[in-house]
Design an enzyme around this catalytic site. Structure first.
Site, PDB file in Angstrom:
ATOM      1  N   HIS A 167       2.596  -4.760  -2.382  1.00  0.00           N
ATOM      2  CA  HIS A 167       2.022  -4.420  -1.375  1.00  0.00           C
ATOM      3  C   HIS A 167       0.737  -3.785  -1.300  1.00  0.00           C
ATOM      4  O   HIS A 167       0.497  -2.554  -1.716  1.00  0.00           O
ATOM      5  CB  HIS A 167       3.193  -3.532  -0.697  1.00  0.00           C
ATOM      6  CG  HIS A 167       3.064  -3.046   0.576  1.00  0.00           C
ATOM      7  ND1 HIS A 167       3.893  -2.759   1.618  1.00  0.00           N
ATOM      8  CD2 HIS A 167       1.934  -3.024   1.475  1.00  0.00           C
ATOM      9  CE1 HIS A 167       3.626  -2.030   2.669  1.00  0.00           C
ATOM     10  NE2 HIS A 167       2.169  -2.424   2.619  1.00  0.00           N
TER      11      HIS A 167
ATOM     12  N   HIS B 280      -3.342  -3.779   0.392  1.00  0.00           N
ATOM     13  CA  HIS B 280      -4.319  -4.161   1.458  1.00  0.00           C
ATOM     14  C   HIS B 280      -5.513  -4.214   0.847  1.00  0.00           C
ATOM     15  O   HIS B 280      -6.713  -4.401   1.708  1.00  0.00           O
ATOM     16  CB  HIS B 280      -4.139  -3.256   2.310  1.00  0.00           C
ATOM     17  CG  HIS B 280      -2.945  -3.408   3.026  1.00  0.00           C
ATOM     18  ND1 HIS B 280      -2.477  -4.201   4.114  1.00  0.00           N
ATOM     19  CD2 HIS B 280      -1.985  -2.568   2.943  1.00  0.00           C
ATOM     20  CE1 HIS B 280      -0.982  -4.077   4.564  1.00  0.00           C
ATOM     21  NE2 HIS B 280      -0.802  -2.833   3.865  1.00  0.00           N
TER      22      HIS B 280
ATOM     23  N   HIS C  10       8.642  -0.396   9.136  1.00  0.00           N
ATOM     24  CA  HIS C  10       8.276  -0.128  10.447  1.00  0.00           C
ATOM     25  C   HIS C  10       9.234  -0.171  11.574  1.00  0.00           C
ATOM     26  O   HIS C  10       8.937  -0.860  12.479  1.00  0.00           O
ATOM     27  CB  HIS C  10       7.084  -0.589  10.819  1.00  0.00           C
ATOM     28  CG  HIS C  10       5.833  -0.201   9.971  1.00  0.00           C
ATOM     29  ND1 HIS C  10       4.856   0.963  10.106  1.00  0.00           N
ATOM     30  CD2 HIS C  10       5.212  -0.837   8.575  1.00  0.00           C
ATOM     31  CE1 HIS C  10       3.989   0.869   9.127  1.00  0.00           C
ATOM     32  NE2 HIS C  10       4.130   0.149   8.439  1.00  0.00           N
TER      33      HIS C  10
ATOM     34  N   HIS D 143       8.080   0.337   2.126  1.00  0.00           N
ATOM     35  CA  HIS D 143       7.913   1.900   1.828  1.00  0.00           C
ATOM     36  C   HIS D 143       8.989   2.812   2.384  1.00  0.00           C
ATOM     37  O   HIS D 143       8.664   3.559   3.351  1.00  0.00           O
ATOM     38  CB  HIS D 143       6.347   2.371   2.132  1.00  0.00           C
ATOM     39  CG  HIS D 143       5.841   1.683   3.495  1.00  0.00           C
ATOM     40  ND1 HIS D 143       6.508   2.085   4.702  1.00  0.00           N
ATOM     41  CD2 HIS D 143       4.667   1.113   3.695  1.00  0.00           C
ATOM     42  CE1 HIS D 143       5.879   1.284   5.793  1.00  0.00           C
ATOM     43  NE2 HIS D 143       4.871   1.010   5.333  1.00  0.00           N
TER      44      HIS D 143
ATOM     45  N   ASN E 156       9.071   6.062   4.770  1.00  0.00           N
ATOM     46  CA  ASN E 156       7.658   5.979   5.823  1.00  0.00           C
ATOM     47  C   ASN E 156       7.927   5.104   6.755  1.00  0.00           C
ATOM     48  O   ASN E 156       8.642   4.021   6.503  1.00  0.00           O
ATOM     49  CB  ASN E 156       6.658   6.009   4.873  1.00  0.00           C
ATOM     50  CG  ASN E 156       6.249   7.019   4.085  1.00  0.00           C
ATOM     51  OD1 ASN E 156       5.731   7.898   4.356  1.00  0.00           O
ATOM     52  ND2 ASN E 156       6.542   6.712   2.716  1.00  0.00           N
TER      53      ASN E 156
ATOM     54  N   HIS F 121       2.667  10.495   0.389  1.00  0.00           N
ATOM     55  CA  HIS F 121       3.917   9.769   1.106  1.00  0.00           C
ATOM     56  C   HIS F 121       5.355  10.241   0.897  1.00  0.00           C
ATOM     57  O   HIS F 121       5.988  10.110   1.680  1.00  0.00           O
ATOM     58  CB  HIS F 121       3.644   8.151   0.615  1.00  0.00           C
ATOM     59  CG  HIS F 121       2.774   7.672   1.427  1.00  0.00           C
ATOM     60  ND1 HIS F 121       1.316   7.501   0.850  1.00  0.00           N
ATOM     61  CD2 HIS F 121       2.520   6.869   2.644  1.00  0.00           C
ATOM     62  CE1 HIS F 121       0.871   6.905   1.745  1.00  0.00           C
ATOM     63  NE2 HIS F 121       1.255   6.317   2.676  1.00  0.00           N
TER      64      HIS F 121
ATOM     65  N   ASP G 180       0.466   0.236  -1.501  1.00  0.00           N
ATOM     66  CA  ASP G 180       0.073   0.123  -0.032  1.00  0.00           C
ATOM     67  C   ASP G 180      -1.439   0.698   0.202  1.00  0.00           C
ATOM     68  O   ASP G 180      -1.795   1.360   1.061  1.00  0.00           O
ATOM     69  CB  ASP G 180       0.880   1.307   0.740  1.00  0.00           C
ATOM     70  CG  ASP G 180       0.794   1.055   2.415  1.00  0.00           C
ATOM     71  OD1 ASP G 180       0.319  -0.252   2.841  1.00  0.00           O
ATOM     72  OD2 ASP G 180       1.005   1.856   3.137  1.00  0.00           O
TER      73      ASP G 180
ATOM     74  N   GLY H 238      -2.123   3.941   5.191  1.00  0.00           N
ATOM     75  CA  GLY H 238      -1.937   3.417   3.639  1.00  0.00           C
ATOM     76  C   GLY H 238      -2.599   4.629   2.651  1.00  0.00           C
ATOM     77  O   GLY H 238      -2.280   5.903   2.859  1.00  0.00           O
TER      78      GLY H 238
END
Length: 403
Positions: A79, A81, A211, A232, A235, A267, A290, A326
């Site tokens: 994961h 980005h 999410h 994650h 979170n 986090h 992340d 992130g």
């Protein structure tokens, strides 16, 4: 999560290390503590012949004494980005390669490139570009984080671009990735969520619960439908409650689920990490970054779609409301923190950073552990767990930097 071009960070020069003269030739690392699937072996050696780990020493091998160091498998990030100022979600192929190179310098020899919420046509275009890099072997595949997530737990995703996880839309993104889709994060309680989980399972793509505003019971349903990863954990989901345990309890208690953890000290509280390891064990924990493109680049202002992000002291937050956006984590830092701050055994940290994510990706026959026949992907760490060398497929990316 990554930002768009035009990020205004303060660049940190990427570390540069001269390639050793023996790069690409048979090499034997001697005197190290080598972390194997069976445990850490002191005063051991690792043999590299070409791109693979070997069982026997070739006649022309070059010996390097790394006494006092650890040799661990290359890190695997499920994961990610972006990094180094390069965005996987909006940058050009050159930008993406910049991010990949940055994370390799920090020990990540295999990574999955993650997108963020966007409209379907844009995400399909990104999937096409990322799939080309996967076909070239630069990345291990594509992870779609959004748009199929809950507006109640959107985090740093643009709410006006979110949508329910209807199977037709999920299928569109999978097909756009041309066989390179590895994972899709969904709020499985939304309309179409369970059918989409079943579709992903049928297609051999990881269905990740994240999410999400799901209840405990809804999460169990999603696991039974085929979900296998928690995006994650802790979170962007309801907190653990004693009357309404929510998704966290369901995800921790089920042996079918692997939980992602972002071990950057922001986090997660250390107690939350210990809770996850106590209930799931190292075989069901995957450390992730992340990371956004500020990773390995610097503090400053960035863009996450239409959302502006401020990175200060290495922590990324949305300018508008302070939501964490992130991370700027690299996996070498996650490893060191796991061992020196969280008190995890080195072997457990290795499993969470290498073996477990490699298994999830279906690549455990090639990566994730230091065994003969597997790719020569490794990280060299000193006694303080500082990175001193990185090898990918038999070629030194960093070092070795020895005293």
């Amino acid at each position: 999560m990554a930002s768009h071009p035009g990020a205004r960070g303060t660049a940190r020069p990427a570390p540069t290390h001269p390639q050793p003269a023996t790069s690409g030739t048979p090499t034997v690392l001697t005197g190290a503590t080598v972390v194997l699937p069976t445990g850490a072996v002191q005063d051991s050696r690792l043999i590299i012949d070409g791109t693979r780990i070997s069982r026997t020493v070739p006649e022309n091998a070059h010996f390097i004494d790394v006494t006092g160091h650890y040799v661990v498998p290359g890190f695997v990030d499920l994961h990610n980005h972006g990094g180094g100022g390069g965005s996987f979600t909006s940058g050009s192929a050159e930008d993406i390669l910049k991010g990949i190179r940055t994370h390799r310098l920090h020990g990540t020899t295999t990574l999955v490139a993650s997108t963020v919420t966007g409209d379907m046509d844009f995400l399909s275009q990104r999937a096409g570009l990322l799939s080309e890099l996967a076909e070239q072997g630069e990345i291990a595949g594509v992870h779609f984080e959004g748009p199929f997530i809950s507006p109640c737990r959107k985090g740093a995703h643009a709410e006006d671009l979110l949508r329910d996880p209807h199977p037709a839309d999920v299928r569109k993104l999978i097909e756009a990735a041309r066989g390179q889709a590895k994972m899709v994060t969904l709020a499985t309680e939304l309309p179409g969520g369970l059918d989409s989980v079943r579709l992903l399972a049928e297609q051999g793509v990881i269905a990740a619960i994240g999410h999400t505003d799901a209840t405990y019971e809804q999460t169990v349903q999603a696991i039974d439908a085929g979900a296998t990863v928690a995006t994650h954990l802790f979170n962007a989901m309801p907190p653990l409650g004693h009357r309404s345990p929510g998704p966290i309890a369901a995800l921790l208690e089920d042996d079918r689920i692997t939980v992602e953890l972002i071990n950057d000290g922001t986090h997660l509280h250390p107690a939350a990490l210990q809770l996850a390891f106590h209930h799931a064990g190292a075989s069901r924990v995957a450390f992730i970054t992340d990371a956004m493109d500020a990773a390995g680049f610097g503090d400053g202002r960035y863009w996450l779609g239409p959302l502006e992000v401020e990175v200060a002291d290495g922590v990324a937050r949305l300018v508008e409301d302070g939501t964490i956006a992130g991370s700027t984590l690299t996996l070498d830092r996650a490893f060191k923190r796991a061992v020196t701050v969280d008190g995890l055994p080195v072997e457990d940290a290795v499993r969470a950073l290498s073996a477990t994510p490699a298994r999830l990706l279906g690549m455990a026959d090639r990566i994730g552990s230091l065994e003969p026949g597997k790719d020569a992907d490794l990280v060299l760490l000193d006694a303080d767990f500082e990175l001193k060398g990185v090898m990918r497929r038999g070629e030194w990316v960093v070092g070795p930097q020895l005293r």
